[in-house]
Design a protein around this motif. Structure first.
Motif, PDB file in Angstrom:
ATOM      1  N   SER A  55       5.209  13.381 104.991  1.00 42.18           N
ATOM      2  CA  SER A  55       4.053  13.709 103.964  1.00 42.18           C
ATOM      3  C   SER A  55       3.931  15.229 104.158  1.00 42.18           C
ATOM      4  CB  SER A  55       2.785  12.905 104.275  1.00 42.18           C
ATOM      5  OG  SER A  55       2.245  13.490 105.627  1.00 42.18           O
ATOM      6  N   ASN A  56       3.208  15.764 103.290  1.00 47.81           N
ATOM      7  CA  ASN A  56       3.036  17.370 103.309  1.00 47.81           C
ATOM      8  C   ASN A  56       4.189  17.843 103.335  1.00 47.81           C
ATOM      9  OD1 ASN A  56       1.131  19.499 103.177  1.00 47.81           O
ATOM     10  ND2 ASN A  56       0.865  19.690 105.452  1.00 47.81           N
ATOM     11  N   CYS A  57       4.981  17.678 102.334  1.00 46.30           N
ATOM     12  CA  CYS A  57       6.139  18.296 102.354  1.00 46.30           C
ATOM     13  C   CYS A  57       6.793  18.336 100.841  1.00 46.30           C
ATOM     14  CB  CYS A  57       7.305  17.669 102.892  1.00 46.30           C
ATOM     15  SG  CYS A  57       7.597  15.895 102.653  1.00 46.30           S
ATOM     16  N   ASP A  58       7.897  19.057 100.502  1.00 42.83           N
ATOM     17  CA  ASP A  58       8.039  19.251  98.930  1.00 42.83           C
ATOM     18  C   ASP A  58       8.541  17.640  98.081  1.00 42.83           C
ATOM     19  OD1 ASP A  58       8.190  21.866  99.138  1.00 42.83           O
ATOM     20  OD2 ASP A  58      10.199  22.018  99.513  1.00 42.83           O
ATOM     21  N   GLU A  59       8.954  16.864  99.073  1.00 40.04           N
ATOM     22  CA  GLU A  59       9.317  15.371  98.240  1.00 40.04           C
ATOM     23  C   GLU A  59       8.574  14.362  99.241  1.00 40.04           C
ATOM     24  OE1 GLU A  59      12.661  13.783  95.567  1.00 40.04           O
ATOM     25  OE2 GLU A  59      13.441  14.209  97.502  1.00 40.04           O
ATOM     26  N   PRO A  60       7.297  14.065  99.429  1.00 39.01           N
ATOM     27  CA  PRO A  60       6.875  13.222 100.126  1.00 39.01           C
ATOM     28  C   PRO A  60       7.431  11.765  99.651  1.00 39.01           C
ATOM     29  CG  PRO A  60       4.933  14.332  98.939  1.00 39.01           C
ATOM     30  CD  PRO A  60       6.385  14.713  98.563  1.00 39.01           C
ATOM     31  N   GLY A  61       7.643  10.979 100.558  1.00 32.45           N
ATOM     32  CA  GLY A  61       8.363   9.718 100.617  1.00 32.45           C
ATOM     33  C   GLY A  61       8.789   8.843 101.947  1.00 32.45           C
ATOM     34  N   ILE A  62       9.269   7.707 101.886  1.00 31.35           N
ATOM     35  CA  ILE A  62       9.686   7.137 102.838  1.00 31.35           C
ATOM     36  C   ILE A  62      11.043   7.196 103.028  1.00 31.35           C
ATOM     37  CG2 ILE A  62      10.253   4.816 103.685  1.00 31.35           C
ATOM     38  CD1 ILE A  62       7.849   3.688 101.871  1.00 31.35           C
ATOM     39  N   VAL A  63      11.444   7.840 104.265  1.00 37.78           N
ATOM     40  CA  VAL A  63      12.809   8.169 104.748  1.00 37.78           C
ATOM     41  C   VAL A  63      13.542   7.477 105.839  1.00 37.78           C
ATOM     42  CG1 VAL A  63      12.086  10.725 104.220  1.00 37.78           C
ATOM     43  CG2 VAL A  63      11.607   9.767 106.367  1.00 37.78           C
TER      44      VAL A  63
END
Length: 152
Positions: A55-63
């Motif tokens: 979260s709180n990044c350029d592309e939030p998502g499940i990594v």
């Protein structure tokens, strides 16, 4: 087994940080939300599966995927006045805050972005896609877990 989603800021502690740990596990400290604390303390069990979400990044998502390696225990950062997670109301004999240990399983082949998750009607009940949801720990149903993995 239960399924969960943990949010983390990659600049603070990301999936690569977890993967680099010598035993590929780490405690998940600093949770300071009562609802998230209750989920960790009362419901998480060793072996439960976790989506690792940036979260709180350029592309939030499940990594990535991790699992619970140790059930909830008192979070010692709450007792340390020098720690940014210090809480003077929490005492070792009567802790307010808890943490779990998580273990790296694998990175996803690609980031499944929040934007993509929001477009899927199958995930309408997922807490992550609800407006205003700020929880760092949230449950995921088994059906949602398998659907999301299918997006990989």
């Amino acid at each position: 087994m239960r399924y969960w989603l943990f949010k983390s800021e990659p600049g603070e502690f990301g999936i690569d940080d977890l993967a680099r740990r010598p035993d590929r596990s780490e405690h998940w400290d600093g949770v300071r939300n009562y609802q998230a604390r209750n989920l960790m303390r009362d419901e998480m069990r060793v072996g439960d599966a976790l989506f690792f979400y940036h979260s709180n990044c350029d592309e939030p998502g499940i990594v990535g995927i991790a699992r619970v390696a140790r059930e909830a225990y008192p979070d010692p950062t709450a007792f340390d006045p020098g720690n940014k997670h210090y809480d003077p109301r929490s005492r070792p004999e009567q802790p307010t805050w808890y943490m779990v240990d998580v273990e790296f399983v694998r990175k996803l082949r690609r980031t499944i972005t929040l934007a993509e998750l929001k477009t899927r009607p199958e995930l309408d009940g997922l807490a992550l896609v609800r407006r205003g949801n700020r929880l760092s720990v949230m449950p995921v149903s088994e059906a949602q877990w398998h659907f999301i993995l299918g997006l990989e």
